[in-house]
Design a protein around this motif. Sequence first.
Motif, PDB file in Angstrom:
ATOM      1  N   GLU A  10      21.189   6.742  -7.399  1.00 50.93           N
ATOM      2  CA  GLU A  10      20.160   7.747  -7.649  1.00 50.93           C
ATOM      3  C   GLU A  10      18.907   7.112  -8.243  1.00 50.93           C
ATOM      4  N   ALA A  11      19.096   6.082  -9.089  1.00 49.36           N
ATOM      5  CA  ALA A  11      17.944   5.383  -9.666  1.00 49.36           C
ATOM      6  C   ALA A  11      17.147   4.676  -8.576  1.00 49.36           C
ATOM      7  N   VAL A  12      17.841   4.064  -7.620  1.00 46.54           N
ATOM      8  CA  VAL A  12      17.145   3.412  -6.506  1.00 46.54           C
ATOM      9  C   VAL A  12      16.382   4.450  -5.701  1.00 46.54           C
ATOM     10  N   ASP A  13      17.012   5.580  -5.457  1.00 49.99           N
ATOM     11  CA  ASP A  13      16.370   6.619  -4.667  1.00 49.99           C
ATOM     12  C   ASP A  13      15.091   7.123  -5.336  1.00 49.99           C
ATOM     13  N   THR A  26      11.230   6.442  -4.109  1.00 51.38           N
ATOM     14  CA  THR A  26      10.305   7.556  -3.885  1.00 51.38           C
ATOM     15  C   THR A  26       9.029   7.348  -4.694  1.00 51.38           C
ATOM     16  N   GLY A  27       9.184   6.898  -5.939  1.00 54.92           N
ATOM     17  CA  GLY A  27       8.011   6.614  -6.764  1.00 54.92           C
ATOM     18  C   GLY A  27       7.167   5.493  -6.190  1.00 54.92           C
ATOM     19  N   THR A  46       0.852  -1.192   0.000  1.00 57.07           N
ATOM     20  CA  THR A  46       0.000   0.000   0.000  1.00 57.07           C
ATOM     21  C   THR A  46       0.882   1.235   0.000  1.00 57.07           C
ATOM     22  N   PRO A  47       0.576   2.221  -0.825  1.00 55.57           N
ATOM     23  CA  PRO A  47       1.398   3.424  -0.869  1.00 55.57           C
ATOM     24  C   PRO A  47       1.340   4.199   0.455  1.00 55.57           C
ATOM     25  N   ILE A  48       2.446   4.820   0.794  1.00 61.07           N
ATOM     26  CA  ILE A  48       2.517   5.659   1.979  1.00 61.07           C
ATOM     27  C   ILE A  48       1.868   6.997   1.650  1.00 61.07           C
ATOM     28  N   THR A  49       1.396   7.675   2.648  1.00 66.73           N
ATOM     29  CA  THR A  49       0.715   8.949   2.405  1.00 66.73           C
ATOM     30  C   THR A  49       1.616   9.918   1.655  1.00 66.73           C
ATOM     31  N   SER A  50       0.993  10.810   0.942  1.00 70.72           N
ATOM     32  CA  SER A  50       1.760  11.781   0.167  1.00 70.72           C
ATOM     33  C   SER A  50       2.551  12.714   1.076  1.00 70.72           C
ATOM     34  N   VAL A  92       5.220   3.861  -8.989  1.00 75.01           N
ATOM     35  CA  VAL A  92       6.137   2.865  -9.540  1.00 75.01           C
ATOM     36  C   VAL A  92       5.714   1.496  -9.029  1.00 75.01           C
ATOM     37  N   ALA A  93       5.708   0.525  -9.920  1.00 73.18           N
ATOM     38  CA  ALA A  93       5.314  -0.833  -9.542  1.00 73.18           C
ATOM     39  C   ALA A  93       6.401  -1.487  -8.691  1.00 73.18           C
TER      40      ALA A  93
END
Length: 101
Positions: free
Chosen positions: A49-52, A56-57, A3-7, A63-64
Amino acid sequence: MFTPITSAAASAYDRARVTIAPQPGHSAAAVTPATGPLTSGDRFMQALEAVDSTATGALKGSVAVPQLVQTVAEAELALETVVAIRDKVVEAYQEILRMPV
């Protein structure tokens, strides 16, 4: 299920990430393809940086999870490579120190 974390949490993370970012000129990432070839250190920084950005996505839900897992695996491989190179450099340095003068 993921579940996504709050914005609010994701935007707080974005603000903190800018605060701790290295200053221009103090990092190997300051070298661009226009100023010189990419070194392995540059590629390592790009992997981190790509992982970061992917993490975040994923926090924001844009991001899936399989993409996040793939990016983390690529960064893990990059980290293992950097550690192996560091170990070889330290080993060579120790070998030089053992040489009789």
